[in-house]
Design a protein around this motif. Structure first.
Motif, PDB file in Angstrom:
ATOM      1  N   PHE A   1      73.627 -14.590 -22.546  1.00 51.18           N
ATOM      2  CA  PHE A   1      72.603 -13.931 -21.753  1.00 51.18           C
ATOM      3  C   PHE A   1      71.360 -13.826 -22.628  1.00 51.18           C
ATOM      4  O   PHE A   1      71.404 -13.240 -23.711  1.00 51.18           O
ATOM      5  CB  PHE A   1      73.072 -12.551 -21.298  1.00 51.18           C
ATOM      6  CG  PHE A   1      72.434 -12.094 -20.022  1.00 51.18           C
ATOM      7  CD1 PHE A   1      72.968 -12.447 -18.796  1.00 51.18           C
ATOM      8  CD2 PHE A   1      71.291 -11.327 -20.033  1.00 51.18           C
ATOM      9  CE1 PHE A   1      72.381 -12.044 -17.609  1.00 51.18           C
ATOM     10  CE2 PHE A   1      70.697 -10.913 -18.853  1.00 51.18           C
ATOM     11  CZ  PHE A   1      71.245 -11.280 -17.643  1.00 51.18           C
ATOM     12  N   ILE A   2      70.256 -14.422 -22.195  1.00 55.47           N
ATOM     13  CA  ILE A   2      69.019 -14.474 -22.976  1.00 55.47           C
ATOM     14  C   ILE A   2      68.009 -13.525 -22.344  1.00 55.47           C
ATOM     15  O   ILE A   2      67.401 -13.827 -21.309  1.00 55.47           O
ATOM     16  CB  ILE A   2      68.462 -15.905 -23.039  1.00 55.47           C
ATOM     17  CG1 ILE A   2      69.509 -16.873 -23.600  1.00 55.47           C
ATOM     18  CG2 ILE A   2      67.195 -15.941 -23.875  1.00 55.47           C
ATOM     19  CD1 ILE A   2      69.913 -16.606 -25.028  1.00 55.47           C
ATOM     20  N   PHE A   3      67.816 -12.359 -22.951  1.00 49.67           N
ATOM     21  CA  PHE A   3      66.917 -11.354 -22.396  1.00 49.67           C
ATOM     22  C   PHE A   3      65.460 -11.744 -22.661  1.00 49.67           C
ATOM     23  O   PHE A   3      65.144 -12.380 -23.670  1.00 49.67           O
ATOM     24  CB  PHE A   3      67.203  -9.985 -23.016  1.00 49.67           C
ATOM     25  CG  PHE A   3      68.519  -9.406 -22.610  1.00 49.67           C
ATOM     26  CD1 PHE A   3      68.638  -8.616 -21.483  1.00 49.67           C
ATOM     27  CD2 PHE A   3      69.668  -9.663 -23.358  1.00 49.67           C
ATOM     28  CE1 PHE A   3      69.848  -8.084 -21.102  1.00 49.67           C
ATOM     29  CE2 PHE A   3      70.889  -9.134 -22.983  1.00 49.67           C
ATOM     30  CZ  PHE A   3      70.980  -8.341 -21.857  1.00 49.67           C
ATOM     31  N   LEU A   4      64.586 -11.338 -21.756  1.00 52.50           N
ATOM     32  CA  LEU A   4      63.155 -11.592 -21.917  1.00 52.50           C
ATOM     33  C   LEU A   4      62.386 -10.298 -21.703  1.00 52.50           C
ATOM     34  O   LEU A   4      62.940  -9.297 -21.243  1.00 52.50           O
ATOM     35  CB  LEU A   4      62.683 -12.679 -20.953  1.00 52.50           C
ATOM     36  CG  LEU A   4      62.963 -12.497 -19.451  1.00 52.50           C
ATOM     37  CD1 LEU A   4      61.845 -11.724 -18.773  1.00 52.50           C
ATOM     38  CD2 LEU A   4      63.142 -13.843 -18.785  1.00 52.50           C
TER      39      LEU A   4
ATOM     40  N   SER B   1      60.682 -14.536 -24.821  1.00 55.53           N
ATOM     41  CA  SER B   1      62.084 -14.779 -24.499  1.00 55.53           C
ATOM     42  C   SER B   1      62.801 -15.276 -25.737  1.00 55.53           C
ATOM     43  O   SER B   1      62.192 -15.880 -26.636  1.00 55.53           O
ATOM     44  CB  SER B   1      62.213 -15.822 -23.375  1.00 55.53           C
ATOM     45  OG  SER B   1      63.577 -16.162 -23.161  1.00 55.53           O
ATOM     46  N   GLY B   2      64.105 -15.036 -25.758  1.00 51.18           N
ATOM     47  CA  GLY B   2      64.933 -15.642 -26.780  1.00 51.18           C
ATOM     48  C   GLY B   2      65.349 -17.030 -26.358  1.00 51.18           C
ATOM     49  O   GLY B   2      64.939 -17.552 -25.315  1.00 51.18           O
TER      50      GLY B   2
ATOM     51  N   GLY C   1      63.314  -9.976 -16.151  1.00 49.79           N
ATOM     52  CA  GLY C   1      62.434  -8.916 -16.634  1.00 49.79           C
ATOM     53  C   GLY C   1      61.289  -8.706 -15.670  1.00 49.79           C
ATOM     54  O   GLY C   1      60.828  -9.649 -15.005  1.00 49.79           O
ATOM     55  N   LEU C   2      60.811  -7.467 -15.576  1.00 46.66           N
ATOM     56  CA  LEU C   2      59.689  -7.117 -14.702  1.00 46.66           C
ATOM     57  C   LEU C   2      58.397  -7.052 -15.500  1.00 46.66           C
ATOM     58  O   LEU C   2      58.380  -6.641 -16.668  1.00 46.66           O
ATOM     59  CB  LEU C   2      59.936  -5.764 -14.041  1.00 46.66           C
ATOM     60  CG  LEU C   2      60.946  -5.703 -12.894  1.00 46.66           C
ATOM     61  CD1 LEU C   2      61.283  -4.252 -12.578  1.00 46.66           C
ATOM     62  CD2 LEU C   2      60.424  -6.408 -11.653  1.00 46.66           C
ATOM     63  N   SER C   3      57.283  -7.442 -14.860  1.00 46.84           N
ATOM     64  CA  SER C   3      55.977  -7.233 -15.470  1.00 46.84           C
ATOM     65  C   SER C   3      55.689  -5.738 -15.506  1.00 46.84           C
ATOM     66  O   SER C   3      56.282  -4.961 -14.750  1.00 46.84           O
ATOM     67  CB  SER C   3      54.896  -7.965 -14.670  1.00 46.84           C
ATOM     68  OG  SER C   3      54.836  -7.475 -13.340  1.00 46.84           O
ATOM     69  N   PRO C   4      54.777  -5.285 -16.375  1.00 47.90           N
ATOM     70  CA  PRO C   4      54.516  -3.843 -16.481  1.00 47.90           C
ATOM     71  C   PRO C   4      54.096  -3.191 -15.169  1.00 47.90           C
ATOM     72  O   PRO C   4      54.384  -2.016 -14.934  1.00 47.90           O
ATOM     73  CB  PRO C   4      53.384  -3.763 -17.518  1.00 47.90           C
ATOM     74  CG  PRO C   4      53.534  -5.002 -18.332  1.00 47.90           C
ATOM     75  CD  PRO C   4      54.022  -6.055 -17.377  1.00 47.90           C
ATOM     76  N   ASP C   5      53.419  -3.944 -14.286  1.00 48.27           N
ATOM     77  CA  ASP C   5      53.006  -3.377 -12.991  1.00 48.27           C
ATOM     78  C   ASP C   5      54.087  -3.522 -11.929  1.00 48.27           C
ATOM     79  O   ASP C   5      53.883  -3.139 -10.779  1.00 48.27           O
ATOM     80  CB  ASP C   5      51.713  -4.045 -12.507  1.00 48.27           C
ATOM     81  CG  ASP C   5      51.852  -5.564 -12.376  1.00 48.27           C
ATOM     82  OD1 ASP C   5      52.983  -6.065 -12.525  1.00 48.27           O
ATOM     83  OD2 ASP C   5      50.838  -6.232 -12.125  1.00 48.27           O
ATOM     84  N   HIS C   6      55.262  -4.077 -12.289  1.00 51.23           N
ATOM     85  CA  HIS C   6      56.399  -4.252 -11.374  1.00 51.23           C
ATOM     86  C   HIS C   6      56.067  -5.177 -10.214  1.00 51.23           C
ATOM     87  O   HIS C   6      56.797  -5.212  -9.230  1.00 51.23           O
ATOM     88  CB  HIS C   6      56.896  -2.904 -10.841  1.00 51.23           C
ATOM     89  CG  HIS C   6      57.604  -2.097 -11.872  1.00 51.23           C
ATOM     90  ND1 HIS C   6      58.502  -1.101 -11.554  1.00 51.23           N
ATOM     91  CD2 HIS C   6      57.557  -2.131 -13.234  1.00 51.23           C
ATOM     92  CE1 HIS C   6      58.967  -0.552 -12.665  1.00 51.23           C
ATOM     93  NE2 HIS C   6      58.405  -1.165 -13.696  1.00 51.23           N
ATOM     94  N   ARG C   7      55.002  -5.952 -10.321  1.00 50.41           N
ATOM     95  CA  ARG C   7      54.609  -6.874  -9.243  1.00 50.41           C
ATOM     96  C   ARG C   7      55.373  -8.199  -9.355  1.00 50.41           C
ATOM     97  O   ARG C   7      55.719  -8.816  -8.344  1.00 50.41           O
ATOM     98  CB  ARG C   7      53.098  -7.116  -9.317  1.00 50.41           C
ATOM     99  CG  ARG C   7      52.562  -8.211  -8.401  1.00 50.41           C
ATOM    100  CD  ARG C   7      52.493  -7.772  -6.971  1.00 50.41           C
ATOM    101  NE  ARG C   7      51.978  -8.841  -6.125  1.00 50.41           N
ATOM    102  CZ  ARG C   7      50.708  -8.961  -5.741  1.00 50.41           C
ATOM    103  NH1 ARG C   7      49.807  -8.076  -6.138  1.00 50.41           N
ATOM    104  NH2 ARG C   7      50.330  -9.950  -4.968  1.00 50.41           N
ATOM    105  N   TYR C   8      55.638  -8.641 -10.577  1.00 51.78           N
ATOM    106  CA  TYR C   8      56.227  -9.953 -10.791  1.00 51.78           C
ATOM    107  C   TYR C   8      57.579  -9.847 -11.487  1.00 51.78           C
ATOM    108  O   TYR C   8      57.766  -9.036 -12.399  1.00 51.78           O
ATOM    109  CB  TYR C   8      55.292 -10.846 -11.613  1.00 51.78           C
ATOM    110  CG  TYR C   8      53.975 -11.095 -10.923  1.00 51.78           C
ATOM    111  CD1 TYR C   8      53.871 -12.012  -9.891  1.00 51.78           C
ATOM    112  CD2 TYR C   8      52.832 -10.391 -11.297  1.00 51.78           C
ATOM    113  CE1 TYR C   8      52.658 -12.226  -9.247  1.00 51.78           C
ATOM    114  CE2 TYR C   8      51.617 -10.607 -10.661  1.00 51.78           C
ATOM    115  CZ  TYR C   8      51.540 -11.525  -9.636  1.00 51.78           C
ATOM    116  OH  TYR C   8      50.352 -11.733  -9.002  1.00 51.78           O
TER     117      TYR C   8
ATOM    118  N   MET D   1      68.009  -3.496 -12.048  1.00 50.84           N
ATOM    119  CA  MET D   1      66.728  -2.879 -12.379  1.00 50.84           C
ATOM    120  C   MET D   1      66.072  -2.378 -11.099  1.00 50.84           C
ATOM    121  O   MET D   1      66.465  -2.770  -9.996  1.00 50.84           O
ATOM    122  CB  MET D   1      65.808  -3.875 -13.095  1.00 50.84           C
ATOM    123  CG  MET D   1      65.532  -5.139 -12.327  1.00 50.84           C
ATOM    124  SD  MET D   1      64.537  -6.338 -13.259  1.00 50.84           S
ATOM    125  CE  MET D   1      65.660  -6.736 -14.594  1.00 50.84           C
ATOM    126  N   VAL D   2      65.079  -1.513 -11.243  1.00 50.82           N
ATOM    127  CA  VAL D   2      64.379  -0.932 -10.102  1.00 50.82           C
ATOM    128  C   VAL D   2      62.891  -1.220 -10.244  1.00 50.82           C
ATOM    129  O   VAL D   2      62.287  -0.952 -11.292  1.00 50.82           O
ATOM    130  CB  VAL D   2      64.622   0.587 -10.008  1.00 50.82           C
ATOM    131  CG1 VAL D   2      63.794   1.182  -8.869  1.00 50.82           C
ATOM    132  CG2 VAL D   2      66.103   0.880  -9.789  1.00 50.82           C
TER     133      VAL D   2
END
Length: 357
Positions: free
Chosen positions: A268-271, A280-281, A203-210, A29-30
């Motif tokens: 693999f449990i995506f969040l 999360s699953g 997974g990234l937060s919407p602001d890509h900070r976390y 991811m970026v």
């Protein structure tokens, strides 16, 4: 691509990362650093206090002192110099390290696990191009390439982070790295976060900070002797949160969801992360939703088999999709969203009745 431009690069390889011990790069991811200036949510306690004028740096009864002490303890091992740093070639540094070890000149006693980690890190640096220096100008246009990898075993247990600088985002120049020397054929990583466990989702937060990470922990004092035989993994799924601005973990790991399969059968449990929620699953036939501010579990969403993936609506964070091995995709709305929809329908019905009368 037109015939007249056949000698112009359409794509350009940015990096080539070396993997050891049969590890693989997954979950690429970026993160866009330009979003950091206006975060959706500040999870760091000290940063929240700094943003509030007139408040002390620490408050009585807070966990900040405990967390600061833990941060210092965790920073101490990282502060030790690794052999091969600076201008010393990795091969020479490795030999020097072994000589110092045999001669009893290593500054701190190393456990077998620490020794394995040091050796693996040195091998990774062999034939590796050093990272580029950051420009003196603002790095708000910098992006981070983030992926799971590992150097001790084939199971992903580390998060690799590589800066993508603005001047690298071009198709100009050689494509396959012909300009490099043989000892610089691979690219080094700018930062590595070791989870000490099997990473099963990010997974990234919407602001890509976390960066939010699902993992299943290894035993605390385990020693990896065979890369193809990773340690047993815990049934509890830990949900870690890392601040990509400081590269530090900022919240205690959540342990509300579970998984039961062994290493070789691990799901693999995506969040997914929205402005206010994390979902999360899990392998316990449920999806989970937490509140991001206080880590409170808000809901368990029932399925008949493993929940592999979840996704928030990009336009309405109170709508969530869950996908399961029971061959269903379910759509969930929050009670508040349902009340709003019912109220809107009631108003619409009332308006239509008034017009018809």
């Amino acid at each position: 691509q037109g015939v007249e431009s056949e000698n112009v690069n359409v794509v350009k390889r940015l990096f080539k990362i070396q993997n050891l011990n049969a590890s693989t790069i997954r979950t690429v991811m970026v993160a866009d650093c330009s979003r950091y200036d206006s975060p959706d949510l500040l999870l760091d306690y000290e940063e929240q206090l700094a943003a509030a004028p007139g408040r002390p740096a620490t408050e009585p009864g807070s966990d900040s002192e405990e967390e600061e002490a833990k941060a210092k303890q965790s920073a101490e091992p990282a502060a030790r110099e690794l052999p091969g740093d600076g201008d010393v070639p990795a091969e020479a540094g490795l030999q020097q390290f072994f000589d110092d070890l045999m001669g009893g000149r290593v500054r701190a006693p190393l456990s077998e696990a620490e020794l394995e980690s040091r050796v693996a890190e040195l091998f990774v640096r062999t034939r590796t191009k050093p990272p580029e220096l950051l420009p003196t100008a603002s790095t708000s246009s910098t992006k981070y390439l983030i992926f799971t990898t590992g150097c001790l075993t084939y199971s992903p247990h580390q998060i690799g982070i590589k800066r993508i600088l603005p001047h690298q985002m071009t198709t100009a120049g050689p494509v396959l790295g012909e300009e490099r020397r043989s000892d610089e054929f691979f690219d080094s990583l700018d930062h590595v976060i070791d989870i000490h466990g099997h990473i099963i989702g990010m997974g990234l937060s919407p602001d890509h900070r976390y960066l939010y990470v699902n993992s299943r922990a290894w035993p605390r004092d385990c020693v990896i002797s065979d890369p193809m035989q990773p340690p047993p993994i815990a049934e509890e799924i830990d949900l870690h949160v890392f601040d990509l601005k400081t590269m530090k973990e900022v919240k205690r790991a959540l342990r509300a969801h579970r998984a039961y399969t062994p290493n070789e059968e691990c799901f693999f449990i995506f969040l997914d992360v929205s402005r206010d929620f994390v979902a999360s699953g899990a392998e316990d036939r449920h999806g989970y939703i937490w509140e991001r501010h206080y880590n409170i579990c808000l809901a368990k969403l029932q399925h008949d088999n493993v929940v592999n993936s979840v996704a928030f609506s990009p336009v309405e964070q109170e709508l969530l999709l869950t996908a399961s091995d029971d061959s269903t995709i379910k759509v969930w709305r929050s009670p508040r969203a349902l009340r709003r929809r019912r109220a809107a329908r009631a108003r619409l019905f009332s308006c239509l009745m008034n017009q018809s009368s």
